[in-house]
Write an enzyme that holds these catalytic residues in place. Structure first.
Site, PDB file in Angstrom:
ATOM      1  N   ARG A  83       0.865  -1.187   0.000  1.00 48.28           N
ATOM      2  CA  ARG A  83       0.000   0.000   0.000  1.00 48.28           C
ATOM      3  C   ARG A  83       0.895   1.228   0.000  1.00 48.28           C
ATOM      4  O   ARG A  83       1.730   1.387   0.898  1.00 48.28           O
ATOM      5  CB  ARG A  83      -0.907  -0.003   1.240  1.00 48.28           C
ATOM      6  N   HIS A 127      -2.722  10.948   0.772  1.00 45.60           N
ATOM      7  CA  HIS A 127      -2.166  10.693   2.105  1.00 45.60           C
ATOM      8  C   HIS A 127      -1.513  11.999   2.581  1.00 45.60           C
ATOM      9  O   HIS A 127      -0.308  12.056   2.824  1.00 45.60           O
ATOM     10  CB  HIS A 127      -1.177   9.527   2.058  1.00 45.60           C
ATOM     11  N   GLU A 172      -7.201   8.564   6.344  1.00 44.96           N
ATOM     12  CA  GLU A 172      -7.463   9.192   7.632  1.00 44.96           C
ATOM     13  C   GLU A 172      -7.920  10.658   7.527  1.00 44.96           C
ATOM     14  O   GLU A 172      -7.231  11.566   7.991  1.00 44.96           O
ATOM     15  CB  GLU A 172      -6.222   9.129   8.531  1.00 44.96           C
ATOM     16  N   ASN A 297      -6.992   1.777   9.956  1.00 48.74           N
ATOM     17  CA  ASN A 297      -5.672   1.953  10.557  1.00 48.74           C
ATOM     18  C   ASN A 297      -5.852   1.894  12.063  1.00 48.74           C
ATOM     19  O   ASN A 297      -6.641   2.662  12.629  1.00 48.74           O
ATOM     20  CB  ASN A 297      -5.069   3.305  10.167  1.00 48.74           C
ATOM     21  N   TYR A 299      -3.928   1.716  15.867  1.00 52.34           N
ATOM     22  CA  TYR A 299      -2.707   1.858  16.666  1.00 52.34           C
ATOM     23  C   TYR A 299      -2.942   1.673  18.154  1.00 52.34           C
ATOM     24  O   TYR A 299      -2.119   1.110  18.853  1.00 52.34           O
ATOM     25  CB  TYR A 299      -2.058   3.227  16.417  1.00 52.34           C
ATOM     26  N   GLU A 357      -3.165  -0.212   8.226  1.00 48.64           N
ATOM     27  CA  GLU A 357      -1.966   0.194   8.973  1.00 48.64           C
ATOM     28  C   GLU A 357      -2.070  -0.358  10.381  1.00 48.64           C
ATOM     29  O   GLU A 357      -3.152  -0.334  10.992  1.00 48.64           O
ATOM     30  CB  GLU A 357      -1.845   1.720   9.107  1.00 48.64           C
TER      31      GLU A 357
HETATM   32  C1  BGC Z   1      -0.712   7.686   9.220  1.00 43.73           C
HETATM   33  C2  BGC Z   1       0.763   7.507   8.894  1.00 43.73           C
HETATM   34  C3  BGC Z   1       1.578   7.708  10.149  1.00 43.73           C
HETATM   35  C4  BGC Z   1       1.170   6.663  11.167  1.00 43.73           C
HETATM   36  C5  BGC Z   1       1.932   6.731  12.475  1.00 43.73           C
HETATM   37  C6  BGC Z   1      -1.142   7.111  10.530  1.00 43.73           C
HETATM   38  O1  BGC Z   1      -1.916   8.041  11.198  1.00 43.73           O
HETATM   39  O2  BGC Z   1      -1.521   7.254   8.164  1.00 43.73           O
HETATM   40  O3  BGC Z   1       1.105   8.389   7.891  1.00 43.73           O
HETATM   41  O4  BGC Z   1       2.947   7.675   9.903  1.00 43.73           O
HETATM   42  O5  BGC Z   1      -0.188   6.798  11.467  1.00 43.73           O
HETATM   43  O6  BGC Z   1       1.706   7.927  13.132  1.00 43.73           O
END
Ligand code: BGC
Length: 460
Positions: A83, A127, A172, A297, A299, A357
């Protein structure tokens, strides 16, 4: 190994996509090469005080010139998908009008090499790097940005649609609005709720307009990529629960409700206040185009407390003492990936999903004498998140693929090069690439379709 071995229980589907992700400004470098125009990020990073240590994307990972080596690494890892995003101002130096053939040629060569290497391209159209020329005209606050984006998207579909069958419109959009227009830490560096509300609406319309253009070509799949976090109330107090609902509407539902349900979360009136007016009630037919997949995405999660002084949601995240955190201060919370995948299915119904992601910024040591960077915490991060993804599939979630963020250490926006998310280390002085243990672990997971998750591979 027998069929009853526990290592066989974690098999992912045969056609599951195994990928890694990057984005143009974060890895390419050479931002003005071969006729490209400047982007908002080029300008922002060259403005003193905007990016840590004055770092810019001028060189980044030099992927613009080293892409053959990087595709070789992907092939070596056994990735089946990559991607990446297109730089709008490389293709259209002024953001609209005359296309730059040398910019088109770069992506054409990259796509051909990926396909020849058995790696499926998934292209993100936006992006975060907007052509500076369009930024000068008001960027996402200008309603014309909707058709500028749709025209740019159509150019990309025409140029690459014969070879690329997976497209994402925006990456995002919440971050575009929150970081760029509410908190001013990304370009255009504004702190203005009315402009944030306008940008939000135009991003939604631009997404819809690009999807609608894609249907004229109609050969592949097009979707949207959003970042989602479970929001958990810090207490059972009504004010914390209400704050959680606002935070959740702002991040998780601001874009998904209009696109997938054709309506707007009520809480956004409280979040944007006067600036929301009729909110996103306008243009819902344009916004609510059927999409073919959703990219998520993931995290972290956030635990939310009411805080009337905090703009714009009157809420803030409470630090979880005792939890593990990464270098970006994000709590490591793998169950949240399972939770959010199930939440999407529950709320929005059957739609093919990809984790587009997932990854962790951690400080890495220098390569060991064997030439590998030992990153045991990142290995555990991937193991636990992939297990959570697998659990969601077991629950019936239609998850079709997973993309590690990121293939390479890269330019982490306002943090410059201080945060390393790669499964491959980049020495930014020599541009040398070195595999981290997490890359080798991921290779094993891919090779065994997940069995290596439970087999203890990669454990120190
Ligand atoms: C984004 C990336 C970023 C990653 C880590 C995401 O919000 O798409 O561009 O590097 O998180 O912060």
């Amino acid at each position: 190994m027998t069929a009853s071995s526990p290592t066989l229980t974690a098999r992912f589907p045969d056609d599951f996509l195994w990928g890694a992700a990057t984005s143009a400004y974060q890895v390419e470098g050479s931002p003005l090469a071969d006729g490209a125009g400047p982007s908002n990020w080029h300008r922002f990073s060259h403005t003193p005080g905007k990016v840590r240590d004055g770092n810019t994307g001028d060189v980044a990972c030099d992927h613009y010139r080293r892409y053959p080596e990087d595709v070789g690494i992907m092939r070596d890892l056994g990735l089946t998908a990559y991607r990446f995003s297109l730089s709008w101002s490389r293709l259209l130096p002024e953001g609209r009008g005359v296309a730059n053939p040398r910019g088109l040629d770069f992506y054409s060569r990259l796509i051909d090499l990926l396909l020849a290497s058995g790696i499926q391209p998934l292209i993100t159209l936006y992006h975060w790097d907007l052509p500076a020329a369009l930024d000068d005209l008001g960027g996402w606050t200008n309603p014309d940005c909707v058709h500028w984006f749709a025209d740019y998207a159509a150019l990309a579909f025409r140029a690459f649609g014969d070879r690329v069958s997976s497209w994402a419109t925006l990456n995002e959009p919440w971050v575009v609005v929150d970081a760029g227009y509410v908190h001013g830490v990304h370009p255009p560096g504004l702190e203005s709720l009315p402009e944030a509300a306008a940008a939000s609406h135009h991003l939604l319309c631009a997404h819809g307009a690009a999807v609608s253009r894609y249907r004229d070509f109609g050969r592949g799949r097009i979707g949207l990529v959003v970042n989602l976090e479970p929001k958990h109330p810090a207490s059972e107090k009504p004010e914390d629960r209400a704050a959680t609902a606002r935070a959740e509407a702002y991040m998780n539902r601001q874009f998904l409700d209009p696109v997938l349900k054709g309506r707007c979360p009520d809480e956004l009136t409280a979040v944007f206040g006067e600036a929301w007016k009729d909110g996103c009630l306008r243009d819902l037919d344009l916004i609510r185009q059927p999409i073919d997949f959703l990219g998520i995405n993931y995290y972290t999660r956030s635990v939310v407390r009411n805080d009337p002084a905090a703009i714009p949601t009157q809420s803030r995240a409470v630090f979880q003492v005792g939890s593990e955190h990464t270098e970006t201060g994000w709590e490591v919370y793998p169950d949240g990936l399972y939770e959010i995948l199930c939440w999407v299915r529950e709320r929005y119904g059957e739609i093919p999903l990809y984790v587009t992601e997932n990854g962790a910024a951690l400080a890495d040591p220098a390569p060991d004498p064997g030439g590998v960077v030992e990153d045991p915490r990142r290995v555990e991060y991937y193991r636990r998140h992939l297990e959570a993804a697998h659990r969601a599939i077991g629950k019936g979630v239609d998850l079709r693929g997973y993309f590690a963020w990121s293939l390479l250490d890269n330019f982490e926006w306002q943090h410059g090069y201080s945060k390393r998310f790669g499964i491959v280390q980049v020495d930014f002085t020599t541009q040398r690439r070195t595999l981290k243990r997490s890359a080798l672990f991921y290779r094993e997971v891919i090779r065994t379709r997940g069995a290596a998750l439970s087999a203890g591979a990669g454990r120190a």
